[in-house]
Design a protein around this motif. Structure first.
Motif, short mmCIF file in Angstrom:
data_model
loop_
_atom_site.label_atom_id
_atom_site.label_comp_id
_atom_site.label_asym_id
_atom_site.label_seq_id
_atom_site.Cartn_x
_atom_site.Cartn_y
_atom_site.Cartn_z
N ALA A 1 60.92 -2.78 -14.95
CA ALA A 1 59.72 -3.39 -15.67
C ALA A 1 58.77 -2.76 -14.13
O ALA A 1 56.94 -3.24 -14.51
CB ALA A 1 59.76 -4.63 -15.48
N HIS B 1 57.15 -6.52 -21.65
CA HIS B 1 58.51 -6.36 -21.90
C HIS B 1 59.84 -6.75 -21.53
O HIS B 1 60.99 -7.68 -21.67
CB HIS B 1 59.44 -5.50 -21.69
CG HIS B 1 58.53 -4.15 -22.98
ND1 HIS B 1 57.73 -3.13 -22.71
CD2 HIS B 1 59.03 -3.99 -24.68
CE1 HIS B 1 57.40 -2.59 -23.93
NE2 HIS B 1 58.10 -3.06 -24.76
N GLU C 1 59.21 -2.33 -19.94
CA GLU C 1 58.27 -1.26 -20.00
C GLU C 1 57.09 -2.47 -19.20
O GLU C 1 56.35 -2.77 -20.52
CB GLU C 1 57.98 -0.82 -21.03
CG GLU C 1 58.67 1.08 -21.87
CD GLU C 1 58.26 1.74 -22.36
OE1 GLU C 1 57.87 1.18 -23.42
OE2 GLU C 1 58.90 2.61 -22.92
N GLY C 2 57.30 -2.74 -18.45
CA GLY C 2 56.14 -3.28 -17.46
C GLY C 2 56.66 -4.80 -18.03
O GLY C 2 57.96 -5.12 -18.74
N LYS D 1 65.27 -1.47 -22.42
CA LYS D 1 64.19 -0.34 -21.75
C LYS D 1 63.31 -1.25 -21.57
O LYS D 1 62.39 -1.67 -22.90
CB LYS D 1 63.95 0.70 -23.03
CG LYS D 1 63.28 1.72 -22.47
CD LYS D 1 62.79 2.85 -23.04
CE LYS D 1 61.87 4.22 -22.54
NZ LYS D 1 62.14 4.84 -22.02
#
Length: 195
Positions: free
Chosen positions: A140, A82, A78-79, A76
């Motif tokens: 991302a 990550h 997220e941006g 997962k």
């Protein structure tokens, strides 16, 4: 039947270890039998020629590489932070737990230049690698295109080759002595932050 598959996988894993330690020239049926701890002649029964042995190693390399690619698929993201952390994790695994497989992978790329069947097997993995990078970059929130994902993928793969083969002073000259900074700079160069 399962026993034959298990023995075949054992031999293919042994071939990967031989490639990692001795390179393409060291890959012989005898070396694979020895690495696998099996009687001489066993590898020849499963892989009739050296080309068949190389192909078996390439296919096994691809199978084992999928586990790492699945990490990227399942993450997962997220941006960009990550994404950088995920790339760092993949590099760390490639340099430790998967070191032999990655060294064999590099050897197999050289063999692919001379063996079309090995080339196609390795190309299948390369295409999947790029597709998963593209997906991860988009996850991302980056404005990823196939070209931008390819640039990151090629840089990461080249960096990995250097990390496995170059001395510390060369790694430092290329900024590979600080992987977090290298990966952050790479992502920020390919995808400049807004503002």
């Amino acid at each position: 039947m399962a026993e034959n598959r298990d023995r075949r996988d054992l031999l293919r894993d042994a071939a990967i270890e031989v490639l990692a330690r001795q390179g393409g020239r060291g890959l012989t049926h005898r070396a694979v039998d020895h690495e696998a701890g099996l009687p001489e002649g066993t590898a020849k029964n499963y892989f009739a020629s050296r080309d068949a042995l190389l192909q078996g190693a390439a296919e096994r390399c691809v199978e084992r590489y999928w586990a790492d690619l699945r990490l990227m698929e399942a993450a997962k993201i997220e941006g960009r932070r990550h994404l950088v952390a995920l790339l760092r994790e993949l590099l760390d695994r490639a340099l430790t737990a998967n070191r032999s497989r990655v060294l064999a992978y590099i050897e197999l790329h050289a063999e692919a230049a001379r063996r079309p069947r090995v080339q196609e097997t390795m190309a299948e993995l390369t295409r999947a690698d790029l597709a998963l990078h593209l997906e991860a970059h988009r996850a991302a929130g980056l404005p990823a295109t196939r070209r931008s994902a390819a640039m990151v993928t090629m840089c990461v793969n080249s960096a990995l080759t250097y990390l496995l083969a170059q001395p510390p002073e060369t790694l430092k000259a290329y900024g590979l002595d600080d992987l977090d900074a290298f990966l952050t700079d790479l992502i920020d160069t390919v995808y400049p932050p807004a503002g």
